[in-house]
Enzyme design. Structure first.
Site, PDB file in Angstrom:
ATOM      1  N   LYS A   3       0.853  -1.184   0.000  1.00  0.00           N
ATOM      2  CA  LYS A   3       0.000   0.000   0.000  1.00  0.00           C
ATOM      3  C   LYS A   3       0.892   1.239   0.000  1.00  0.00           C
ATOM      4  CE  LYS A   3      -3.757   2.134   2.696  1.00  0.00           C
ATOM      5  NZ  LYS A   3      -4.691   1.902   3.829  1.00  0.00           N
ATOM      6  N   GLU A  60     -10.905 -16.762   2.595  1.00  0.00           N
ATOM      7  CA  GLU A  60     -11.400 -17.814   1.712  1.00  0.00           C
ATOM      8  C   GLU A  60     -10.897 -19.182   2.162  1.00  0.00           C
ATOM      9  OE1 GLU A  60     -10.141 -18.729  -2.742  1.00  0.00           O
ATOM     10  OE2 GLU A  60     -11.318 -16.889  -2.627  1.00  0.00           O
TER      11      GLU A  60
END
Length: 235
Positions: free
Chosen positions: A3, A107
């Protein structure tokens, strides 16, 4: 995942300080349910944060895709986020932007496994006078406590309020206070009573109503005093 601080914000001292705080705050909270910070530095004049790459979807996306969560799924989300908040608050860190879009469901897990992300507007106990200013409102209106909406210097209580809003949304599919901006949300808080979840969904037990009633009490002194108290009452 890397980021970067946007180049247009590099010269903004406040933005730079908050960017550094994001990495420091997340790194201080030792929990499997907080995004792991691996490194931070400056490259070509741009500050960056290196963190683990999360594979999954936001809680917001999950609710949009499948609708309401079950009671057990919601309770698991609240437990995991609540434990993160308990550790953060012990360290004097307030996230200030707990919302479904900042919670990642990993996930491949058999049950909801949550990672809390984005400590970009987090406040530490030692920086209130330097990075945050009373009267400047930060956060997402629908998940902000009345004190946060009013621009007061807030602490742990505002994170607990936001967690209550998330739990309400997960269970009912609706927000307790509607509005598209701060003014409309604040008006809803002032004028509307929170509908008991069992009234909206007949498969929810009435025992949950009192839990939410305490979370959303207008008087902060009458709400749960800590994340651990909130979790104990949920159990």
């Amino acid at each position: 995942a890397v980021k970067f601080l946007h180049r247009s914000l590099v010269q903004n001292e406040a933005c730079g300080a908050r960017f550094r705080r994001e990495a420091l705050a997340a790194a201080r909270i030792r929990s499997p349910h907080v995004v792991q910070i691996l490194d931070q530095g400056v490259s070509d004049g741009l500050p960056y944060i290196v963190m683990e790459l999360l594979e999954g979807e936001t809680l917001e996306a999950a609710i949009e895709r499948r609708g309401r969560l079950t009671i057990s799924e919601t309770a698991e989300v609240v437990r995991q986020v609540g434990r993160v908040l308990a550790k953060a608050h012990d360290l004097g860190i307030t996230h200030r932007d707990i919302k479904p879009d900042n919670l990642i469901l990993i996930e491949g897990e058999m049950e909801p496994f949550v990672k809390v992300i984005d400590f970009g507007i987090a406040k530490s106990g030692d920086d209130a006078g330097r990075i945050t200013t009373a009267g400047i409102v930060m956060g997402t209106p629908q998940y902000m406590s009345p004190e946060q909406l009013a621009g007061y210097d807030v602490g742990a209580e505002t994170d607990l309020w936001a967690l209550g809003v998330i739990a309400y949304l997960c269970l009912t599919g609706s927000l307790p206070f509607e509005g598209d901006d701060m003014v409309s949300v604040a008006t809803s808080m002032a004028e509307d009573q929170v509908a008991p979840p069992s009234l909206l969904c007949d498969d929810l037990p009435r025992s949950l109503d009192a839990w939410f009633q305490r979370i959303f009490d207008p008087n902060p002194n009458l709400r749960f005093p800590s994340a651990r108290a909130l979790l104990a009452a949920l159990e």
